[in-house]
Design a protein around this motif. Structure first.
Motif, PDB file in Angstrom:
ATOM      1  N   THR A   1     -48.410  -0.840   8.284  1.00 42.26           N
ATOM      2  CA  THR A   1     -47.477  -1.703   7.610  1.00 42.26           C
ATOM      3  C   THR A   1     -47.859  -3.141   7.346  1.00 42.26           C
ATOM      4  O   THR A   1     -48.483  -3.525   8.080  1.00 42.26           O
TER       5      THR A   1
ATOM      6  N   PRO B   1     -43.012  -5.679  14.621  1.00 42.59           N
ATOM      7  CA  PRO B   1     -41.713  -5.824  15.027  1.00 42.59           C
ATOM      8  C   PRO B   1     -41.489  -4.258  15.052  1.00 42.59           C
ATOM      9  O   PRO B   1     -40.611  -3.692  15.877  1.00 42.59           O
ATOM     10  N   ALA B   2     -41.780  -3.743  13.801  1.00 41.81           N
ATOM     11  CA  ALA B   2     -41.636  -2.159  13.741  1.00 41.81           C
ATOM     12  C   ALA B   2     -42.483  -2.025  14.915  1.00 41.81           C
ATOM     13  O   ALA B   2     -42.090  -0.096  15.777  1.00 41.81           O
TER      14      ALA B   2
ATOM     15  N   GLU C   1     -46.940  -8.621   8.744  1.00 38.79           N
ATOM     16  CA  GLU C   1     -45.429  -9.249   9.280  1.00 38.79           C
ATOM     17  C   GLU C   1     -44.123  -8.532  10.129  1.00 38.79           C
ATOM     18  O   GLU C   1     -43.963  -8.491  10.618  1.00 38.79           O
ATOM     19  N   VAL C   2     -44.479  -7.070   9.105  1.00 36.15           N
ATOM     20  CA  VAL C   2     -43.583  -5.734   9.744  1.00 36.15           C
ATOM     21  C   VAL C   2     -44.625  -5.069  10.789  1.00 36.15           C
ATOM     22  O   VAL C   2     -43.144  -4.347  12.062  1.00 36.15           O
TER      23      VAL C   2
ATOM     24  N   ALA D   1     -47.011   3.505  12.855  1.00 31.96           N
ATOM     25  CA  ALA D   1     -45.854   2.041  12.654  1.00 31.96           C
ATOM     26  C   ALA D   1     -47.032   1.014  12.372  1.00 31.96           C
ATOM     27  O   ALA D   1     -45.734  -0.124  12.021  1.00 31.96           O
TER      28      ALA D   1
END
Lengths: 210, 210
Positions: A169, A176-177, A172-173, A166
Motif C-alpha cells: 500500500t 499502520p495497516a 503512509e498506509v 498489507a
C-alpha cells in the motif's frame, strides 16, 4: 600519521553508506519493477555512476544476492533477539511486530522472501539458524502458556505473505495497516483465543525462504 | 411453436456459459499478466475466436469493466447473505470466510479490488449497497456481543489485502493458507480476544473499491 585514522574513517563510513544506499535502492526497484530492472536505473536512483555500481557488483546476480542476503540476515538477527527475551511470549510478539515492520518499511524485504530467483537463497547458515531459532521460540512461547498450542512454525509463512499484502500500500498506509493486522493476528495467537483453527496449510516456511 | 422454449433455452445457457468462461479466463489473465494482456490471448485461452470475443466485448475496457463488475457483484451479494443470517456474528464470520474463499479460488477477484483502473469501479449502486451493508453487519455483530467493539469496518480493507497475499500462492496452497489466516483473524476478532489493538490504519474500504 596521527591524522590517518580520521582520514580513513570517513571514507570507510562513506563506502558503507554507499553500499547500504545501493542495496536499499536496488531492493526497492527490484520490488517495483522486477529483478530485470536495468543496472543503469539502479545507479541513477542511488546517485552514483554505472561504473561505480559495476565496480562493487560486477553482475546483477551478485547485486540481487547481496540485497537478499542483507535482508535475510536482518531477519535472522530478530529471531536471536527474541530468543534472548526472558519472556518468550513477549519475545515472540516483538519478533512478529518487528518482521512485519521491516516488511512495511522496506518492500525489498518481502521480495527477498517471495522471490523464486536462486540467487535469493539466503546463506545456508543464516537460514538454518533462523528456522531452528523460530521453532525454538515457538516451543518456548507455547510452554510459557502465552502462545496457543495449535500454532505451528510454518504458519509464519502465511503471516509473512499476509503482511506482504498489507504492506503493498502507499508508504503512509503500509506501517499502520501492517501494525493493525499484526494486532489482530497476535490476539488470535494468544492461548486465550477461542475457536478452533482450520488445519495448517501445505506451505513450509523452509520453502518460502528456499 | 411448442418446441421453441426448449430450442432457445440451450442456446441461452450456452451463451451464458460462454460469457462466464470469457470473464473467468480474462480475470485470471489480467491478474497473471496485467490488464494489457492481448485480446487474442484471452480468446485463445477461452477456446473461442477473436471475432467472437470482440462481438461480445467491443473494447478491452468493456471486458475489464465486465470482469470486475461481475466479481464485485458476487461480493456485494455475500454481504446480503450475511445480513440475512439470524445470528449476526455467525453471518459476519461466514462472510469473511466466503470473501477470502473467493480471493483464494479466483485471483481475478483480488485484482478487481486492488486495481487502480477506472474501468474497475463497481456500479455505484453495488458499491454503496455493499459498504452500507457491511457497516450494518459490523454494528449488529458488535451489538450481539460476538465481534470485538474496537473493530472498524475499514479494517476489512486490511483483511482483503492480507488474504490477497496469502492467496498469491500455488492453487493447492492458496485455499488452505487463506482459511488458516482467516481462522487466526476470526479468533482475534472475537469479543473474547485479549490485548489492545494498534490504531486503525488510514485506509478506507471505500478507497480500496473506488
Amino acid at each position: 600519521m596521527d591524522q590517518a585514522p580520521s582520514q580513513i574513517r570517513p571514507l570507510r563510513a562513506d563506502a558503507r553508506e554507499n553500499r547500504d544506499r545501493i542495496l536499499a535502492v536496488a531492493g526497492r526497484l527490484f520490488t517495483e519493477r522486477g529483478l530485470d530492472v536495468p543496472m543503469a536505473a539502479i545507479a541513477r536512483h542511488a546517485g552514483i555512476g554505472v561504473a561505480t555500481l559495476y565496480r562493487r557488483f560486477p553482475t546483477r546476480e551478485e547485486l540481487v544476492a547481496a540485497v537478499f542476503a542483507d535482508q535475510f540476515h536482518a531477519c535472522a538477527s530478530l529471531v536471536d533477539d527474541a530468543l534472548a527475551d526472558p519472556d518468550p511470549w513477549h519475545g515472540f510478539r516483538t519478533f512478529l511486530e518487528a518482521v512485519a515492520g521491516l516488511q512495511a518499511s522496506d518492500p525489498g524485504f518481502s521480495a527477498a522472501f517471495l522471490s523464486s530467483v536462486p540467487a535469493a537463497a539466503p546463506a545456508e547458515q543464516d537460514r538454518e539458524r533462523a528456522l531452528r531459532g523460530f521453532a525454538e521460540l515457538t516451543a518456548r512461547a507455547q510452554a510459557a502458556g502465552g502462545l496457543r498450542p495449535d500454532f505451528v512454525p510454518d504458519d509464519l509463512a502465511i503471516f509473512l505473505l499476509a503482511a506482504c499484502g498489507a504492506a503493498a500500500t502507499p508508504p503512509e498506509v503500509a506501517g499502520p495497516a501492517t501494525r493493525r493486522l499484526v494486532g489482530y493476528l497476535l490476539a488470535g495467537l494468544s492461548a486465550d483465543a477461542t475457536g478452533p483453527l482450520p488445519p495448517p496449510a501445505p506451505l513450509a516456511l523452509r520453502d518460502l525462504i528456499h
